[in-house]
Motif scaffolding. Structure first.
Motif, PDB file in Angstrom:
ATOM      1  N   ARG A   1       0.828  -1.207   0.000  1.00  0.00           N
ATOM      2  CA  ARG A   1       0.000   0.000   0.000  1.00  0.00           C
ATOM      3  C   ARG A   1       0.865   1.260   0.000  1.00  0.00           C
ATOM      4  O   ARG A   1       2.065   1.203   0.197  1.00  0.00           O
ATOM      5  N   ALA A   2       0.210   2.410  -0.215  1.00  0.00           N
ATOM      6  CA  ALA A   2       0.878   3.715  -0.222  1.00  0.00           C
ATOM      7  C   ALA A   2       2.040   3.737  -1.206  1.00  0.00           C
ATOM      8  O   ALA A   2       3.131   4.232  -0.909  1.00  0.00           O
ATOM      9  N   SER A   3       1.810   3.231  -2.423  1.00  0.00           N
ATOM     10  CA  SER A   3       2.887   3.150  -3.406  1.00  0.00           C
ATOM     11  C   SER A   3       3.353   4.526  -3.866  1.00  0.00           C
ATOM     12  O   SER A   3       4.504   4.690  -4.282  1.00  0.00           O
TER      13      SER A   3
ATOM     14  N   ARG B   1       2.635   4.345   9.095  1.00  0.00           N
ATOM     15  CA  ARG B   1       1.760   4.645   7.961  1.00  0.00           C
ATOM     16  C   ARG B   1       0.379   5.135   8.382  1.00  0.00           C
ATOM     17  O   ARG B   1       0.028   6.267   8.185  1.00  0.00           O
ATOM     18  N   SER B   2      -0.424   4.296   8.973  1.00  0.00           N
ATOM     19  CA  SER B   2      -1.798   4.714   9.274  1.00  0.00           C
ATOM     20  C   SER B   2      -2.209   4.429  10.713  1.00  0.00           C
ATOM     21  O   SER B   2      -3.110   5.082  11.226  1.00  0.00           O
TER      22      SER B   2
ATOM     23  N   LEU C   1       3.999   7.714  22.047  1.00  0.00           N
ATOM     24  CA  LEU C   1       3.032   7.501  20.981  1.00  0.00           C
ATOM     25  C   LEU C   1       3.707   7.855  19.664  1.00  0.00           C
ATOM     26  O   LEU C   1       4.044   9.014  19.417  1.00  0.00           O
ATOM     27  N   VAL C   2       3.930   6.845  18.836  1.00  0.00           N
ATOM     28  CA  VAL C   2       4.536   7.033  17.523  1.00  0.00           C
ATOM     29  C   VAL C   2       3.405   7.194  16.516  1.00  0.00           C
ATOM     30  O   VAL C   2       2.523   6.337  16.426  1.00  0.00           O
ATOM     31  N   TYR C   3       3.434   8.289  15.762  1.00  0.00           N
ATOM     32  CA  TYR C   3       2.331   8.554  14.835  1.00  0.00           C
ATOM     33  C   TYR C   3       2.894   8.991  13.483  1.00  0.00           C
ATOM     34  O   TYR C   3       4.030   9.479  13.392  1.00  0.00           O
ATOM     35  N   PRO C   4       2.112   8.861  12.395  1.00  0.00           N
ATOM     36  CA  PRO C   4       2.628   9.184  11.060  1.00  0.00           C
ATOM     37  C   PRO C   4       2.667  10.686  10.793  1.00  0.00           C
ATOM     38  O   PRO C   4       1.749  11.418  11.167  1.00  0.00           O
TER      39      PRO C   4
END
Length: 341
Positions: A37-39, A229-230, A244-247
């Motif tokens: 995903r997310a290409s 990613r999401s 908290l690791v977030y995109p």
């Protein structure tokens, strides 16, 4: 859903990471490598990275499943606010107690049995079984093999793109910093990506399982990540320092940090003044005032600088926020490089 319970004391101890964490980016990038995903963002990176790998992926698959829990010890906890550089992270990984390695690998194995899936590829089953078993015995050699594979993988998949990763994280920090100045910690939490919602006193996070995390006065480290990613990530062990690791918001695919032909357009005192005026971040209106140009001119100059890879632009409410990339900062300093750790 993950519910992070935030007391007033915790709210006063919410802090932003100052830079990307090399260990988190390494592990999360390995997830992206196996994800189709997310290409648009990761497609070219996947192709370039796979061409540089030399067997590391097969070994790492033994301890990083394609989905679900991976051991907390792979991304060492931070007692302070500073994210780890690669060398410090590797040393922390090397110092992990054997009983903790065994306990977390058992949790990973239980998750794999429930999911009924593991990494594929020739010999992957043997490696998947052999490496965790050897690590669980507490011997130094298997851990050294894992650390060597992680370092080689990082060199192939993460280090070449580090300036782009760092610029993305710094741009996110600029947006969050504005929110903090405008609305305090409440305002900061309210501006996190849409999969994270601040409904005081609970921070709700889209998450694959139902879980509650109580901060208990320890505060919370917010860690923006290029390769997350999401779904944000937290440690499974609630006794570890909360992070908290977030995109980040992606502005384009990561590229090797090399000057391109656009630099030839950076001629003239006005554009140099605009680049210098951006400093630690500003909106287009602020840029126009600082540089003494019209709003339309500031927007046009920022667009050229962005195309040249010297500036990143992110939306902040009804405005846009411009920040320097490492290349832009290096150009202002006369070519002095940024540290990559």
């Amino acid at each position: 859903m993950l519910r992070i319970h935030v007391s007033r004391l915790d709210l006063s101890r919410v802090r932003m990471a100052t830079r990307p964490d090399a260990m988190w980016e390494t592990i999360l990038s390995f997830h992206r490598l196996r994800d189709r995903r997310a290409s648009t963002v990761f497609g070219k990176w996947r192709t370039e990275t796979r061409a540089r790998l030399n067997g590391e992926a097969q070994l790492l698959s033994a301890v990083v499943p394609p989905r679900g829990y991976f051991p907390d010890f792979l991304t060492p906890s931070q007692e302070g606010a500073e994210p780890f550089g690669l060398d410090v992270g590797m040393e922390a990984l090397r110092d992990t107690p054997a009983d903790r390695i065994r306990r977390e690998l058992d949790l990973m194995a239980a998750g794999r049995r429930r999911g009924g899936r593991g990494p594929g590829g020739p010999g992957a089953g043997r490696i998947t079984a052999a490496l965790p078993a050897a690590l669980s015995e507490g011997r130094a050699e298997p851990l050294a093999r894992l650390i060597g594979a992680l370092r080689s993988y990082h060199d192939a998949a993460v280090e070449p793109y580090w300036p782009h990763i760092r610029a993305s994280v710094e741009a996110d920090r600029a947006v969050r910093g504005r929110a903090l100045l405008d609305g305090g910690a409440d305002g900061l939490l309210a501006t996190l990506p849409p999969m994270i919602r601040w409904r005081a006193p609970v921070l709700e996070v889209d998450y694959p399982v139902d879980r509650d995390l109580y901060l208990d006065g320890r505060g919370l480290l917010l860690q923006p990540s290029f390769f997350c990613r999401s779904t944000p990530v937290v440690y499974r062990d609630p006794s570890l320092p909360p992070v908290l690791v977030y995109p980040v918001t992606h502005t384009g695919a990561p590229e090797f940090a090399e000057p391109g032909p656009w630099l030839g357009r950076l001629v003239g005192h006005t554009r140099s003044a605009v680049l210098q005026s951006i400093g630690n971040g500003c909106t287009t209106s602020e840029l126009a005032r600082r540089a003494g140009v019209s709003l339309a001119s500031a927007s046009q100059h920022a667009s050229v600088l962005r195309e040249a890879g010297l500036v990143l632009t992110l939306r902040h409410g009804s405005s846009v926020l411009h920040t320097l990339t490492p290349l832009g900062g290096s150009l202002l300093r006369g070519g002095a490089p940024l540290a990559l750790s």
